[in-house]
Design a protein around this motif. Structure first.
Motif, PDB file in Angstrom:
ATOM      1  N   TYR A   1       0.816  -1.245   0.034  1.00  0.00           N
ATOM      2  CA  TYR A   1       0.061  -0.148   0.085  1.00  0.00           C
ATOM      3  C   TYR A   1       0.878   1.327  -0.344  1.00  0.00           C
ATOM      4  O   TYR A   1       0.553   2.293  -0.669  1.00  0.00           O
ATOM      5  CB  TYR A   1      -1.012  -0.083   1.138  1.00  0.00           C
TER       6      TYR A   1
ATOM      7  N   ILE B   1       3.810   1.596  -1.358  1.00  0.00           N
ATOM      8  CA  ILE B   1       4.348   1.821  -2.684  1.00  0.00           C
ATOM      9  C   ILE B   1       3.061   2.345  -3.844  1.00  0.00           C
ATOM     10  O   ILE B   1       3.592   3.002  -4.530  1.00  0.00           O
ATOM     11  CB  ILE B   1       4.917   0.426  -3.365  1.00  0.00           C
ATOM     12  N   LEU B   2       1.824   1.767  -3.612  1.00  0.00           N
ATOM     13  CA  LEU B   2       0.743   2.036  -4.277  1.00  0.00           C
ATOM     14  C   LEU B   2       0.683   3.752  -4.088  1.00  0.00           C
ATOM     15  O   LEU B   2       0.449   4.261  -4.981  1.00  0.00           O
ATOM     16  CB  LEU B   2      -0.447   1.288  -3.671  1.00  0.00           C
TER      17      LEU B   2
ATOM     18  N   GLY C   1       2.777   6.022  -3.044  1.00  0.00           N
ATOM     19  CA  GLY C   1       3.686   6.878  -3.876  1.00  0.00           C
ATOM     20  C   GLY C   1       3.635   6.688  -5.316  1.00  0.00           C
ATOM     21  O   GLY C   1       3.630   8.034  -5.701  1.00  0.00           O
ATOM     22  N   TYR C   2       3.046   5.731  -5.883  1.00  0.00           N
ATOM     23  CA  TYR C   2       2.815   5.918  -7.350  1.00  0.00           C
ATOM     24  C   TYR C   2       1.696   6.768  -7.666  1.00  0.00           C
ATOM     25  O   TYR C   2       1.452   7.273  -8.667  1.00  0.00           O
ATOM     26  CB  TYR C   2       2.501   4.427  -7.658  1.00  0.00           C
ATOM     27  N   GLU C   3       0.603   6.781  -6.834  1.00  0.00           N
ATOM     28  CA  GLU C   3      -0.608   7.611  -7.091  1.00  0.00           C
ATOM     29  C   GLU C   3      -0.093   9.283  -6.987  1.00  0.00           C
ATOM     30  O   GLU C   3      -0.814   9.791  -7.589  1.00  0.00           O
ATOM     31  CB  GLU C   3      -1.715   7.125  -6.156  1.00  0.00           C
TER      32      GLU C   3
ATOM     33  N   ILE D   1       2.692  10.349  -7.743  1.00  0.00           N
ATOM     34  CA  ILE D   1       3.284  10.756  -8.724  1.00  0.00           C
ATOM     35  C   ILE D   1       2.172  10.768 -10.020  1.00  0.00           C
ATOM     36  O   ILE D   1       2.243  11.891 -10.885  1.00  0.00           O
ATOM     37  CB  ILE D   1       4.339   9.805  -9.284  1.00  0.00           C
ATOM     38  N   TYR D   2       1.417   9.976 -10.334  1.00  0.00           N
ATOM     39  CA  TYR D   2       0.191   9.928 -10.910  1.00  0.00           C
ATOM     40  C   TYR D   2      -0.662  11.181 -11.157  1.00  0.00           C
ATOM     41  O   TYR D   2      -0.508  11.859 -12.012  1.00  0.00           O
ATOM     42  CB  TYR D   2      -0.610   8.652 -10.973  1.00  0.00           C
ATOM     43  N   TYR D   3      -0.956  11.470  -9.894  1.00  0.00           N
ATOM     44  CA  TYR D   3      -1.780  12.652  -9.925  1.00  0.00           C
ATOM     45  C   TYR D   3      -1.013  14.065 -10.409  1.00  0.00           C
ATOM     46  O   TYR D   3      -1.489  14.957 -10.813  1.00  0.00           O
ATOM     47  CB  TYR D   3      -2.535  12.983  -8.634  1.00  0.00           C
TER      48      TYR D   3
ATOM     49  N   ARG E   1       1.299  14.242 -12.281  1.00  0.00           N
ATOM     50  CA  ARG E   1       1.655  14.428 -13.750  1.00  0.00           C
ATOM     51  C   ARG E   1       0.542  14.938 -14.446  1.00  0.00           C
ATOM     52  O   ARG E   1       0.684  15.260 -15.499  1.00  0.00           O
ATOM     53  CB  ARG E   1       2.062  12.921 -14.157  1.00  0.00           C
TER      54      ARG E   1
ATOM     55  N   ALA F   1      -3.315  14.538  -4.881  1.00  0.00           N
ATOM     56  CA  ALA F   1      -2.078  14.068  -4.456  1.00  0.00           C
ATOM     57  C   ALA F   1      -2.003  14.585  -2.967  1.00  0.00           C
ATOM     58  O   ALA F   1      -1.257  13.862  -1.958  1.00  0.00           O
ATOM     59  CB  ALA F   1      -1.022  14.752  -5.388  1.00  0.00           C
TER      60      ALA F   1
END
Length: 307
Positions: free
Chosen positions: A175, A177-178, A180-182, A184-186, A188, A198
């Motif tokens: 969770y 890691i997830l 952290g990815y979210e 970055i995604y938002y 971007r 974010a």
């Protein structure tokens, strides 16, 4: 921890027992509103700072009605998870501490929304009025309870999709890691579109970190501390079955496995109660979760009590 104990002694009577029960009711109301009147929450109830500044102050409260999903099956699963974990944390921490953790998460969301709005408004010279509804999503506030539960019970087993058994600590890593990815995604997607979502993630994690950093002692362990912990483990082993734990149950005397030294509750009163021995009390003194951090430490050798 001392500051929290002082707050509890002063304001503990105002804490809301079984808080997650009432929050689940609010989420169900929000889900029904969204089902019967699509768009009503977003238009009138969400955490939009621009609208709040123009008189719609009820949004400071009604934003908590946002359901975790529009899917009935997903809502049922999520609400069951929220309720189970929330009740477990309340049992471990006590009602007041759980209230502090949850409501501080809500307050952080509100403060973050106003800060985000103010910064964007200032940078744009008053030309842009950002939509802050995404910051008011309680999805990540509730998920932060999951992080707290993992820290408290890292070896607890969850069944993913009710089938696959996985330890909580591994789900916590996944969770983390997830999230952290979210973030970055938002980001971007742009500051205005993805920034609020974010920020909602960052604020929920910040609430989690601040709460644990301010309520737990991370000092270096000294030799005397090691000795004290060893004595505590011996107490735990020697006093698992204490013949002194005699209570009256259903008209007869019963020897219980656990008994709180303050309120006298045992596992016979509620099988969900958590009991712990206090390592600072001299003697086999056991306390329920409501009194573990609030009782007065017993000092037999000096015939006095230490607060």
């Amino acid at each position: 921890m001392k500051w929290l104990n002082k707050l509890e002694r002063k304001f503990g009577r105002y804490a809301i027992p079984n808080l997650m029960y009432y929050m689940i009711i609010l989420y169900v109301v929000g889900f029904l509103l969204d089902l019967l009147m699509p768009g009503f929450y977003e238009t009138w109830l969400s955490l939009k700072v621009n609208n709040i500044l123009h008189g719609e102050v009820w949004r400071l409260v009604t934003f908590v009605l946002q359901p975790p999903s529009t899917s009935l099956l997903f809502v049922i699963i999520e609400l069951y998870l929220y309720y189970s974990i929330g009740c477990a944390l309340e049992s471990m921490w006590g009602t007041f501490r759980f209230n502090v953790y949850y409501f501080s998460g809500l307050i952080f969301q509100i403060v973050a929304a106003f800060l985000f709005y103010g910064i964007i408004y200032y940078i744009s010279g008053g030309r842009i009025f950002p939509d802050t509804a995404g910051i008011g999503s309680l999805y990540y506030v509730n998920r932060s309870m999951f992080l707290a539960y993992i820290v408290m019970v890292p070896n607890a087993v969850f069944r993913v999709y009710f089938i696959l058994p996985v330890k909580a600590k591994w789900l916590g890593i996944f969770y983390g890691i997830l999230m952290g990815y979210e973030v970055i995604y938002y980001l971007r997607r742009g500051l205005l579109l993805g920034g609020p979502y974010a920020l909602a993630i960052v604020v929920s994690v910040a609430n989690f970190l601040i709460f644990f950093l301010m309520t737990r002692n991370y000092r270096k362990i000294s030799p005397s501390e090691i000795k004290r912990r060893a004595q505590f483990r011996r107490k735990m082993n020697d006093a698992k079955w204490d013949s002194g734990n005699i209570v009256e149950f259903q008209g007869r005397n019963v020897i219980t496995r656990h008994k709180c030294a303050v309120c006298g509750k045992s596992e016979l009163d509620d099988d969900t109660l958590e009991f712990r021995f206090c390592s600072k009390c001299e003697g086999n003194y056991e306390y329920c979760s409501d009194h573990l951090y609030t009782h007065t430490h017993v000092k037999n050798t000096e015939n006095r009590k230490e607060t």
